[in-house]
Design a protein around this motif. Sequence first.
Motif, short mmCIF file in Angstrom:
data_model
loop_
_atom_site.label_atom_id
_atom_site.label_comp_id
_atom_site.label_asym_id
_atom_site.label_seq_id
_atom_site.Cartn_x
_atom_site.Cartn_y
_atom_site.Cartn_z
N PHE A 193 0.77 -1.31 -0.10
CA PHE A 193 0.14 -0.04 0.03
C PHE A 193 1.06 1.22 0.03
O PHE A 193 0.14 2.25 -0.50
CB PHE A 193 -1.07 -0.04 1.27
CG PHE A 193 -1.89 -1.26 1.36
CD1 PHE A 193 -2.95 -1.24 0.47
CD2 PHE A 193 -1.60 -2.13 2.09
CE1 PHE A 193 -3.66 -2.44 0.62
CE2 PHE A 193 -2.43 -3.38 2.19
CZ PHE A 193 -3.33 -3.39 1.48
N ASN A 194 2.07 0.88 0.47
CA ASN A 194 2.84 2.23 0.60
C ASN A 194 4.22 2.28 0.17
O ASN A 194 5.18 2.98 0.03
CB ASN A 194 3.09 2.74 2.01
CG ASN A 194 4.35 1.81 2.62
OD1 ASN A 194 4.50 0.75 2.00
ND2 ASN A 194 4.90 2.13 3.59
N PHE A 195 4.42 1.31 -1.34
CA PHE A 195 5.72 1.22 -1.74
C PHE A 195 6.10 2.37 -2.42
O PHE A 195 7.48 2.49 -2.59
CB PHE A 195 5.70 -0.12 -2.63
CG PHE A 195 4.73 0.18 -4.01
CD1 PHE A 195 5.37 0.47 -5.18
CD2 PHE A 195 3.44 -0.16 -3.78
CE1 PHE A 195 4.59 0.58 -6.18
CE2 PHE A 195 2.69 -0.11 -5.00
CZ PHE A 195 2.93 0.43 -6.18
N VAL A 196 5.36 2.99 -3.14
CA VAL A 196 5.83 4.27 -3.66
C VAL A 196 6.39 5.33 -2.81
O VAL A 196 7.64 6.02 -3.13
CB VAL A 196 4.57 5.24 -4.71
CG1 VAL A 196 5.00 6.37 -5.04
CG2 VAL A 196 4.22 4.24 -5.67
N ASN A 197 5.59 5.61 -1.61
CA ASN A 197 6.31 6.51 -0.55
C ASN A 197 7.63 6.02 -0.09
O ASN A 197 8.56 6.74 0.08
CB ASN A 197 5.14 6.66 0.38
CG ASN A 197 5.62 7.70 1.42
OD1 ASN A 197 5.78 8.89 1.08
ND2 ASN A 197 5.82 7.16 2.88
N ALA A 198 7.75 4.55 0.23
CA ALA A 198 8.84 4.04 0.46
C ALA A 198 10.16 3.99 -0.14
O ALA A 198 11.13 4.51 0.08
CB ALA A 198 8.57 2.54 1.04
N PHE A 199 9.71 3.83 -1.67
CA PHE A 199 10.92 4.02 -2.44
C PHE A 199 11.17 5.34 -2.67
O PHE A 199 12.41 5.87 -2.61
CB PHE A 199 10.26 3.66 -4.00
CG PHE A 199 10.27 2.09 -3.91
CD1 PHE A 199 10.52 1.11 -3.01
CD2 PHE A 199 9.57 1.43 -5.22
CE1 PHE A 199 10.10 0.00 -3.22
CE2 PHE A 199 9.29 0.31 -5.33
CZ PHE A 199 9.51 -0.56 -4.10
N TRP A 200 10.58 6.24 -2.43
CA TRP A 200 10.88 7.78 -2.45
C TRP A 200 11.62 8.14 -1.30
O TRP A 200 12.64 8.99 -1.30
CB TRP A 200 9.58 8.82 -2.72
CG TRP A 200 9.76 10.14 -2.69
CD1 TRP A 200 9.19 10.95 -1.81
CD2 TRP A 200 10.49 10.98 -3.46
NE1 TRP A 200 9.66 12.34 -2.07
CE2 TRP A 200 10.54 12.24 -3.17
CE3 TRP A 200 11.32 10.72 -4.87
CZ2 TRP A 200 11.19 13.39 -3.79
CZ3 TRP A 200 11.86 11.64 -5.53
CH2 TRP A 200 11.84 12.93 -5.01
N THR A 201 11.15 7.63 -0.03
CA THR A 201 11.82 7.93 1.22
C THR A 201 13.33 7.35 0.94
O THR A 201 14.41 7.95 1.24
CB THR A 201 11.35 7.26 2.28
OG1 THR A 201 9.88 7.75 2.35
CG2 THR A 201 12.04 7.61 3.59
N LEU A 202 13.47 6.14 0.38
CA LEU A 202 14.90 5.58 0.35
C LEU A 202 15.88 6.49 -0.62
O LEU A 202 16.83 6.53 -0.34
CB LEU A 202 14.80 4.07 -0.18
CG LEU A 202 16.16 3.61 -0.54
CD1 LEU A 202 16.89 3.44 0.76
CD2 LEU A 202 15.74 2.02 -0.70
#
Length: 372
Positions: A61-70
Amino acid sequence: MKVLHVIVGLSLGGAESMLFRLISFTPEHEHIVVSLTDSGYIGSKIKGAGHVVLCLHLSSFNFVNAFWTLYKLIRKNQPDAIQTWMYHSDLIGGVLGRLAGVRKIIWNIRNTEIPQSRFSRTYVVLKICSLASRSLPHEIICNSNAGLESHSALGYERKRMLVIPNGYDASVWNPALYDRASLRRKYGLPQDAFIIGMIGRHDRLKGYDDFIKAAALLAEKRLDYTLFFGVGRGVNHDNPEFNKLISKYGKNAEFKLIDEQSDIAEIMATLDVFCLSSKAEGFPNVVAEAMLMKIPCVVTDVGDASVIVGNTGIIVPPCNQQALADAFLEMIEMSSQERLSRGVSARQRIIEHYDIQDVAQRYTAIYCTNEC
């Protein structure tokens, strides 16, 4: 140098433990650890040692945000190298690291076989990694020769691959620090039993079914008191699948089961013989850990298990319960002095071939290539 590590999670496991040891024995570098999911037992140890641990809590559900954070973390910290651990981390950390301008990407392969089917997410990630291996990583570190060969056959770029085995701190795995009698009392184990132990999560590839069947075969021949001790995630009497295995195959043998434990050295210290009954492995940490505790081993010939054990233990074919039972009996019928001699040789073998300081220096050499 500044090294940013990307790993799937930081619960108790082989890759996670090796990461902690590597960080501990390379204090000349600044280490930042990013877990794609959560922190766990190993994450707490890394934090306790004074290193930065960041968790992305990655989900569907949050992979886009997680990738952007990384990506932002990498851009902000500008590491000299990114070290990734296992397939998902290799792909995600590798791609985002390149996009963020990091030239040195180092992958880490920790296993030999893929437990999931060809239609699984992990298998798809592996195939993408095999294609990307031609240009994305600077180096691909395998912790076993078997892992290198199997992944080369799967399409990984062989010229970028090398083997650096797991390393161990013998001062931590010191049998002189443990009292067997008191530890047997702690874990509810009989003092007079000959104990054959196995440590690993409840998973098909760990071969608990073969361990249980071999125990039953041994029980048909063995009159003296032998106890089979299983330790690991899901290895307990509350697990209906595990109880079904014992009810179906191991009625004649006696088992003691406990769930995952953090102090594996304590468990090893209670044993007479350690068993690895796996159907597939890369570099099985538990074998080296048992050997450091002077426990002779019976192992299946999977991954690099036979290379680790050498002539200090007994090696049998995988999925062969009779051979496993025969090896147990051979160990039982040895004199206590012969088993002790094998245990002493086993410890010395790990110290000579798998010392963490030597292994850490090999990682450092890769971090510093063309940079130092």
